[in-house]
Design a protein around this motif. Structure first.
Motif, PDB file in Angstrom:
ATOM      1  N   ALA A  98       0.842  -1.199   0.000  1.00  0.00           N
ATOM      2  CA  ALA A  98       0.000   0.000   0.000  1.00  0.00           C
ATOM      3  C   ALA A  98       0.876   1.247   0.000  1.00  0.00           C
ATOM      4  N   GLY A  99       0.468   2.219  -0.801  1.00  0.00           N
ATOM      5  CA  GLY A  99       1.252   3.430  -0.964  1.00  0.00           C
ATOM      6  C   GLY A  99       2.229   3.379  -2.113  1.00  0.00           C
ATOM      7  N   GLY A 100       2.423   2.202  -2.675  1.00  0.00           N
ATOM      8  CA  GLY A 100       3.357   2.033  -3.775  1.00  0.00           C
ATOM      9  C   GLY A 100       2.743   2.373  -5.118  1.00  0.00           C
ATOM     10  N   SER A 101       3.527   2.136  -6.162  1.00  0.00           N
ATOM     11  CA  SER A 101       3.110   2.483  -7.524  1.00  0.00           C
ATOM     12  C   SER A 101       3.334   1.317  -8.482  1.00  0.00           C
ATOM     13  N   LEU A 102       2.527   1.279  -9.518  1.00  0.00           N
ATOM     14  CA  LEU A 102       2.703   0.363 -10.631  1.00  0.00           C
ATOM     15  C   LEU A 102       2.322   1.091 -11.913  1.00  0.00           C
ATOM     16  N   ARG A 103       2.917   0.655 -13.002  1.00  0.00           N
ATOM     17  CA  ARG A 103       2.556   1.203 -14.304  1.00  0.00           C
ATOM     18  C   ARG A 103       2.121   0.065 -15.209  1.00  0.00           C
ATOM     19  N   LEU A 104       0.877   0.097 -15.626  1.00  0.00           N
ATOM     20  CA  LEU A 104       0.350  -0.901 -16.546  1.00  0.00           C
ATOM     21  C   LEU A 104       0.474  -0.388 -17.975  1.00  0.00           C
ATOM     22  N   SER A 105       0.768  -1.296 -18.870  1.00  0.00           N
ATOM     23  CA  SER A 105       0.841  -0.956 -20.293  1.00  0.00           C
ATOM     24  C   SER A 105      -0.082  -1.858 -21.080  1.00  0.00           C
ATOM     25  N   CYS A 106      -0.595  -1.317 -22.168  1.00  0.00           N
ATOM     26  CA  CYS A 106      -1.461  -2.079 -23.078  1.00  0.00           C
ATOM     27  C   CYS A 106      -0.926  -1.884 -24.491  1.00  0.00           C
ATOM     28  N   ALA A 107      -0.459  -2.961 -25.074  1.00  0.00           N
ATOM     29  CA  ALA A 107       0.042  -2.924 -26.451  1.00  0.00           C
ATOM     30  C   ALA A 107      -1.067  -3.377 -27.386  1.00  0.00           C
ATOM     31  N   ALA A 108      -1.385  -2.526 -28.352  1.00  0.00           N
ATOM     32  CA  ALA A 108      -2.474  -2.802 -29.279  1.00  0.00           C
ATOM     33  C   ALA A 108      -1.929  -3.113 -30.669  1.00  0.00           C
ATOM     34  N   SER A 109      -2.574  -4.019 -31.353  1.00  0.00           N
ATOM     35  CA  SER A 109      -2.180  -4.356 -32.706  1.00  0.00           C
ATOM     36  C   SER A 109      -3.398  -4.729 -33.536  1.00  0.00           C
ATOM     37  N   GLY A 110      -3.252  -4.645 -34.865  1.00  0.00           N
ATOM     38  CA  GLY A 110      -4.329  -5.059 -35.757  1.00  0.00           C
ATOM     39  C   GLY A 110      -5.338  -3.976 -36.087  1.00  0.00           C
ATOM     40  N   ASN A 121      -0.501   5.385  -8.704  1.00  0.00           N
ATOM     41  CA  ASN A 121       0.264   5.822  -7.537  1.00  0.00           C
ATOM     42  C   ASN A 121      -0.576   5.721  -6.282  1.00  0.00           C
ATOM     43  N   ASN A 122       0.096   5.723  -5.141  1.00  0.00           N
ATOM     44  CA  ASN A 122      -0.590   5.659  -3.845  1.00  0.00           C
ATOM     45  C   ASN A 122      -1.631   4.533  -3.843  1.00  0.00           C
ATOM     46  N   LEU A 123      -1.203   3.368  -4.240  1.00  0.00           N
ATOM     47  CA  LEU A 123      -2.118   2.238  -4.348  1.00  0.00           C
ATOM     48  C   LEU A 123      -2.658   1.829  -2.984  1.00  0.00           C
ATOM     49  N   LYS A 124      -3.897   1.361  -3.003  1.00  0.00           N
ATOM     50  CA  LYS A 124      -4.592   0.934  -1.798  1.00  0.00           C
ATOM     51  C   LYS A 124      -4.993  -0.524  -1.939  1.00  0.00           C
ATOM     52  N   PRO A 125      -5.177  -1.228  -0.821  1.00  0.00           N
ATOM     53  CA  PRO A 125      -5.600  -2.636  -0.921  1.00  0.00           C
ATOM     54  C   PRO A 125      -6.876  -2.801  -1.751  1.00  0.00           C
ATOM     55  N   GLU A 126      -7.769  -1.839  -1.719  1.00  0.00           N
ATOM     56  CA  GLU A 126      -9.011  -1.938  -2.495  1.00  0.00           C
ATOM     57  C   GLU A 126      -8.793  -1.781  -3.996  1.00  0.00           C
ATOM     58  N   ASP A 127      -7.572  -1.453  -4.414  1.00  0.00           N
ATOM     59  CA  ASP A 127      -7.249  -1.431  -5.844  1.00  0.00           C
ATOM     60  C   ASP A 127      -6.895  -2.827  -6.374  1.00  0.00           C
ATOM     61  N   TYR A 149     -13.157  -4.512 -28.056  1.00  0.00           N
ATOM     62  CA  TYR A 149     -12.037  -5.428 -27.906  1.00  0.00           C
ATOM     63  C   TYR A 149     -11.490  -5.373 -26.475  1.00  0.00           C
ATOM     64  N   TRP A 150     -11.011  -6.532 -26.012  1.00  0.00           N
ATOM     65  CA  TRP A 150     -10.531  -6.647 -24.637  1.00  0.00           C
ATOM     66  C   TRP A 150      -9.232  -7.441 -24.606  1.00  0.00           C
ATOM     67  N   GLY A 151      -8.361  -7.063 -23.653  1.00  0.00           N
ATOM     68  CA  GLY A 151      -7.179  -7.851 -23.393  1.00  0.00           C
ATOM     69  C   GLY A 151      -7.478  -8.962 -22.419  1.00  0.00           C
ATOM     70  N   GLN A 152      -6.448  -9.745 -22.104  1.00  0.00           N
ATOM     71  CA  GLN A 152      -6.613 -10.887 -21.208  1.00  0.00           C
ATOM     72  C   GLN A 152      -6.539 -10.504 -19.740  1.00  0.00           C
ATOM     73  N   GLY A 153      -6.002  -9.344 -19.453  1.00  0.00           N
ATOM     74  CA  GLY A 153      -5.946  -8.880 -18.077  1.00  0.00           C
ATOM     75  C   GLY A 153      -4.597  -9.106 -17.427  1.00  0.00           C
ATOM     76  N   THR A 154      -4.309  -8.273 -16.425  1.00  0.00           N
ATOM     77  CA  THR A 154      -3.091  -8.414 -15.637  1.00  0.00           C
ATOM     78  C   THR A 154      -3.448  -8.196 -14.173  1.00  0.00           C
ATOM     79  N   GLN A 155      -2.888  -9.042 -13.307  1.00  0.00           N
ATOM     80  CA  GLN A 155      -3.246  -9.012 -11.888  1.00  0.00           C
ATOM     81  C   GLN A 155      -2.467  -7.926 -11.163  1.00  0.00           C
ATOM     82  N   VAL A 156      -3.190  -7.141 -10.384  1.00  0.00           N
ATOM     83  CA  VAL A 156      -2.586  -6.154  -9.481  1.00  0.00           C
ATOM     84  C   VAL A 156      -3.021  -6.504  -8.061  1.00  0.00           C
ATOM     85  N   THR A 157      -2.035  -6.713  -7.189  1.00  0.00           N
ATOM     86  CA  THR A 157      -2.322  -7.042  -5.795  1.00  0.00           C
ATOM     87  C   THR A 157      -1.624  -6.034  -4.901  1.00  0.00           C
ATOM     88  N   VAL A 158      -2.399  -5.394  -4.044  1.00  0.00           N
ATOM     89  CA  VAL A 158      -1.859  -4.389  -3.132  1.00  0.00           C
ATOM     90  C   VAL A 158      -2.005  -4.916  -1.711  1.00  0.00           C
TER      91      VAL A 158
END
Length: 118
Positions: free
Chosen positions: A14-26, A83-89, A107-116
């Motif tokens: 909690a309080g930390g940061s992550l950066r998610l990326s989404c690469a699109a093609s087609g 930023n400032n991630l919380k457990p509820e994120d 269109y949708w991606g497969q998803g990526t897990q974020v655990t705080v």
């Protein structure tokens, strides 16, 4: 065929940061609206943020001031800086794209897990 691939999830305190990326093609994504959604265990998927081809950016209230969505049309990338991630994120985060300025996403991606952790 349009494909979206998320990356950047992980475990953070909690309080930390992550950066998610989404690469699109087609597709020609400069004409698309892009969004981030998330789904926590036992809950419905919810919209988090979106950016239109015209640069209009919106956030759900719970992430305003903490998350930033950005797009790079030259690289067909959309990012979500968290930023400032919380457990509820904690959730699986999905990238989505739609051709129309408004409405449902096509269109949708497969998803990526974020655990705080607390």
């Amino acid at each position: 065929q349009v494909q979206l691939a998320e990356s950047g999830g992980g475990l953070v305190q909690a309080g930390g940061s992550l950066r998610l990326s989404c690469a699109a093609s087609g597709g020609t994504f400069s004409n698309y609206a892009m969004g981030w959604f998330r789904q926590a265990p036992g809950k419905q998927r919810e919209w988090v943020a979106s950016i239109t081809s015209g640069g209009i950016i919106l956030y759900t209230n719970s992430v305003k001031g903490r998350f930033t969505i950005s797009g790079d049309n030259t690289k067909n990338l959309v990012a979500l800086q968290m930023n400032n991630l919380k457990p509820e994120d904690t959730a699986v985060y999905y990238c989505a794209a739609r051709k129309a300025p408004v409405g449902s996403y096509d269109y949708w991606g497969q998803g990526t897990q974020v655990t705080v952790s607390s």
